[in-house]
Design a protein around this motif. Structure first.
Motif, PDB file in Angstrom:
ATOM      1  N   THR A  34       4.202 -17.150  43.781  1.00 45.06           N
ATOM      2  CA  THR A  34       4.868 -17.630  42.653  1.00 45.06           C
ATOM      3  C   THR A  34       4.947 -19.014  42.297  1.00 45.06           C
ATOM      4  O   THR A  34       5.882 -19.478  41.209  1.00 45.06           O
ATOM      5  N   GLU A  35       4.301 -19.904  42.762  1.00 46.71           N
ATOM      6  CA  GLU A  35       4.420 -21.260  42.718  1.00 46.71           C
ATOM      7  C   GLU A  35       2.881 -22.085  43.091  1.00 46.71           C
ATOM      8  O   GLU A  35       2.170 -21.445  43.962  1.00 46.71           O
ATOM      9  N   CYS A  36       2.784 -23.193  42.369  1.00 48.57           N
ATOM     10  CA  CYS A  36       1.471 -23.831  42.870  1.00 48.57           C
ATOM     11  C   CYS A  36       2.008 -25.550  42.500  1.00 48.57           C
ATOM     12  O   CYS A  36       2.767 -25.577  41.609  1.00 48.57           O
ATOM     13  N   HIS A  77       3.630 -41.675  42.902  1.00 52.46           N
ATOM     14  CA  HIS A  77       2.855 -40.500  43.392  1.00 52.46           C
ATOM     15  C   HIS A  77       3.695 -39.461  42.709  1.00 52.46           C
ATOM     16  O   HIS A  77       4.698 -39.273  42.709  1.00 52.46           O
ATOM     17  N   GLY A  78       2.863 -38.689  41.852  1.00 52.97           N
ATOM     18  CA  GLY A  78       3.506 -37.597  41.006  1.00 52.97           C
ATOM     19  C   GLY A  78       2.958 -36.154  41.498  1.00 52.97           C
ATOM     20  O   GLY A  78       1.873 -35.850  41.990  1.00 52.97           O
ATOM     21  N   LEU A  79       3.961 -35.214  41.196  1.00 54.96           N
ATOM     22  CA  LEU A  79       3.484 -33.698  41.582  1.00 54.96           C
ATOM     23  C   LEU A  79       3.944 -32.991  40.358  1.00 54.96           C
ATOM     24  O   LEU A  79       4.751 -33.300  39.581  1.00 54.96           O
ATOM     25  N   MET A  80       3.081 -31.958  40.009  1.00 55.27           N
ATOM     26  CA  MET A  80       3.260 -30.984  39.059  1.00 55.27           C
ATOM     27  C   MET A  80       3.244 -29.525  39.543  1.00 55.27           C
ATOM     28  O   MET A  80       2.466 -29.256  40.526  1.00 55.27           O
ATOM     29  N   HIS A  81       4.618 -29.267  39.640  1.00 52.20           N
ATOM     30  CA  HIS A  81       4.924 -27.898  40.345  1.00 52.20           C
ATOM     31  C   HIS A  81       5.132 -26.817  38.925  1.00 52.20           C
ATOM     32  O   HIS A  81       5.806 -27.037  38.201  1.00 52.20           O
TER      33      HIS A  81
END
Length: 198
Positions: A120-122, A132-136
């Protein structure tokens, strides 16, 4: 459609376990008509099939071209400012059950490095001299049995430069990049390969 931060924080995502020091910058939703509870892999495959700069809107392509040119001129994207050098990868924080869930080609078609994936997520990440970035990406159940894709962008700024950078690009994200991504992601879902039932 832009959503409040609580639309991300109230979901039972695994990301909450190890990204508490990242700030949630944006939460966005994408319509996926007809999607069911098990269609998150289908959505990711559709995004993978639609990857590439040609699938982005012209204004988005122009903005990214300007960004990469500025990054090259100012040294923002030097390897010494990236993952494993300036900052450790989020992968270093993962529990054992998430460590082998992705390959380098499992990302959503953006210049990001995959971190982990579940049913259900990545999550994918990027680091440079500014942030420092995250894409959820997550799959959310809605009333009436509907499901939709949600994206959250989480950021850890690199000092004053990072905070200034995020402030300057905010209107471009909200009025050009994310609306363009909405069209791209929703088109990818509409145009996805549907297995034949014949």
């Amino acid at each position: 459609m832009r959503l409040p931060r609580s639309a991300h924080t109230r979901q039972p995502w695994r990301i909450h376990e190890f990204a508490q020091d990242f700030r949630i910058e944006d939460v966005w939703s994408y319509r996926t008509p007809g999607a069911g509870p098990d269609d998150f892999p289908v959505m990711l495959a559709a995004l993978q099939a639609a990857r590439g700069p040609q699938s982005q809107s012209l204004p988005t392509r122009v903005l990214f071209a300007i960004r990469w040119k500025l990054g090259a001129l100012l040294g923002w994207d030097d390897p010494a400012a990236g993952l494993g050098t300036r900052v450790p990868s989020l992968r270093d924080r993962l529990p054992q059950d998430l460590r082998d869930t992705v390959r380098p080609t499992d990302g959503p078609g953006l210049p990001l490095t995959p971190v982990y994936r579940t049913d259900t997520e990545c999550v994918a990440e990027i680091a440079n001299r500014t942030v420092h970035g995250l894409m959820h990406l997550g799959w959310v159940a809605l009333p009436g049995g509907r499901h939709e894709l949600r994206m959250a962008v989480l950021v850890k700024c690199n000092g004053r430069l990072g905070r200034l950078y995020m402030a300057v690009i905010a209107p471009f994200r909200h009025y050009v990049v994310y609306p363009g991504m909405t069209r791209q992601f929703e088109r990818a879902w509409r145009d996805r390969a549907v297995p034949s039932t014949g």
